[in-house]
Design an enzyme around this catalytic site. Structure first.
Site, PDB file in Angstrom:
ATOM      1  N   ARG A 127      19.219  44.395  34.779  1.00  0.00           N
ATOM      2  CA  ARG A 127      20.085  43.651  34.361  1.00  0.00           C
ATOM      3  C   ARG A 127      20.374  43.949  32.777  1.00  0.00           C
ATOM      4  NH1 ARG A 127      18.566  39.932  31.463  1.00  0.00           N
ATOM      5  NH2 ARG A 127      17.049  38.866  32.787  1.00  0.00           N
ATOM      6  N   TYR A 171      47.599  36.176  34.217  1.00  0.00           N
ATOM      7  CA  TYR A 171      46.817  36.057  35.486  1.00  0.00           C
ATOM      8  C   TYR A 171      46.510  34.853  35.766  1.00  0.00           C
ATOM      9  CZ  TYR A 171      43.078  36.790  38.635  1.00  0.00           C
ATOM     10  OH  TYR A 171      42.140  36.540  39.670  1.00  0.00           O
ATOM     11  N   ASP A 186      44.425  42.329  27.578  1.00  0.00           N
ATOM     12  CA  ASP A 186      44.370  42.667  28.960  1.00  0.00           C
ATOM     13  C   ASP A 186      45.131  43.869  29.146  1.00  0.00           C
ATOM     14  OD1 ASP A 186      44.307  42.914  31.699  1.00  0.00           O
ATOM     15  OD2 ASP A 186      43.911  40.742  31.646  1.00  0.00           O
ATOM     16  N   LYS A 205      41.047  46.955  39.798  1.00  0.00           N
ATOM     17  CA  LYS A 205      42.624  47.461  39.984  1.00  0.00           C
ATOM     18  C   LYS A 205      42.657  49.098  39.855  1.00  0.00           C
ATOM     19  CE  LYS A 205      43.463  42.938  40.468  1.00  0.00           C
ATOM     20  NZ  LYS A 205      42.073  42.258  39.945  1.00  0.00           N
TER      21      LYS A 205
END
Length: 392
Positions: free
Chosen positions: A62, A115, A187, A212
């Site tokens: 982690r 978005y 973004d 994406k």
């Protein structure tokens, strides 16, 4: 909070071109075996040499994992930042950023075209913790300046935006942010670092859904944050570990693999999208086309200034309203009806009923007759023929 803006970032330690960095930066041959690709370290914990003696700094995956570390170094290099961080999704990256830099009572300016998941995060989740937000047209720097309040801490921008392909002037907004003493977040998902590098234009933090274009093959979900401010990078890394929404090793490996071909894929996405936008603009059943590469697009000149090319996303509106738009989506064959974007295959969707259903009834509501295309890398004549039959 007084904020020292990082200003222009000098990526002087990387002299190579983007295409070369994408393949080599942060990706040395594996020390143990000489493997030329960073292996998938599918491991949770690491042998320590004595109590607290860490080999290579790894103790628990982690906190850090070699596969993820390689991706994070690569992300930083491609965006010209000092620190890159990889997350389980784009929204996990956004959540980490917001919880790192915001406190109850703070305010954020968000775009009027964003978005749906980003809007939902602000409106349904973060707001409950005492963070307020207001909407501004980020393509107008004056509107953004007017929206900034004494308690504003962030200006949030998507350019090109989702799904209306709006363009915001990053340099102008960086100036607004600097004067107000707030941070500018961009973004960069639709453009990818190959087409646009917001940190070099004055942004403080870049956000990506690596699902994406960076992954590029519709086979992984991931997110990223990149910053040029090393102190902020340390804070984000602390919260990334403390909150735990990290990219797993296999997911990190898939994104790294995708990044190696980002440049050649984006060249084809952009070339195909330009042809398709031109065809749609001339089609009698199409009432409007949203593509920054068209000279009539209101953001065309700004996009030409800050982007290498105009991207692979095209949105358009059709005669006949919502039913006609849904019918076009249903008739398409090569364009697969589906959410998401940025993969090698072309996708078609109806934002009002699909990706942007969460903004219905808000300032971000999208037109009911809108169709969004993620133009893939197929042979463009086949894509043009498919759209023509779907429209006719």
């Amino acid at each position: 909070m007084s904020h020292q803006h990082s200003g222009q970032h000098d990526p002087g330690h990387h002299s190579e071109h983007f295409e070369t960095l994408a393949i080599h930066a942060g990706q040395p041959a594996d020390a143990g075996t000489g493997a030329v690709v960073t292996p998938i370290y599918q491991v949770s914990t690491y042998k320590q040499d004595g109590v607290g003696g860490l080999r290579g700094g790894y103790e628990y995956s982690r906190s850090a994992n070699p596969t993820r570390s390689a991706l994070e170094r690569n992300l930083a290099a491609l965006e010209g930042g000092s620190r890159g961080l990889a997350f389980a999704s784009g929204l996990a990256a956004e959540d980490c950023l917001l919880r790192t830099v915001l406190s109850p009572g703070d305010h954020v300016v968000i775009p009027n075209d964003a978005y749906g998941g980003t809007f939902r995060l602000f409106a349904k989740v973060v707001e409950r913790w005492g963070v307020s937000w207001s909407v501004a047209d980020t393509s107008d720097p004056r509107a953004v300046r007017d929206a900034v309040l004494p308690e504003t801490r962030l200006i949030w921008v998507e350019t090109p935006s989702n799904p209306l392909l709006g363009i915001s002037d990053i340099t102008a907004l960086a100036s607004v942010a600097q004067q107000a003493g707030v941070r500018l977040v961009v973004d960069n998902t639709f453009a990818s670092p190959y087409l646009q590098q917001p940190l070099a234009l004055g942004a403080d933090v870049v956000v990506h859904s690596t699902t994406k274009y960076m992954g590029g093959h519709s086979d992984v979900v991931g997110g990223a944050l990149i910053t040029a401010d090393s102190a902020l990078g340390d804070e984000l890394a602390y919260h990334q570990n403390a909150m735990g929404a990290i990219a797993g090793p296999f997911d990190a490996w898939l994104v790294s693999r995708g990044l190696k071909t980002l440049a050649v894929r984006m060249d084809r996405h952009c070339a195909n999208a330009e042809r398709i936008a031109g065809m749609l603009a001339a089609h009698p059943k199409v009432t409007q086309v949203y593509y920054p590469g068209l000279p009539e697009h209101p953001g065309h000149e700004v996009a030409a200034k800050q982007m290498k090319a105009f991207g692979g996303m095209v949105s358009f509106r059709v005669e006949g309203g919502e039913q006609a738009a849904v019918a076009v989506c249903d008739r398409a064959r090569l364009f697969t009806l589906g959410e998401s974007l940025g993969g090698v295959e072309s996708l078609i969707e109806h934002p009002g009923r699909m990706t942007h259903a969460s903004v219905a009834g808000s300032d971000l509501e999208v037109p009911a007759d809108l169709i969004r295309l993620s133009v893939g890398i197929e042979q463009v004549d086949d894509l043009l023929a498919d759209l023509k039959q779907a429209l006719d």
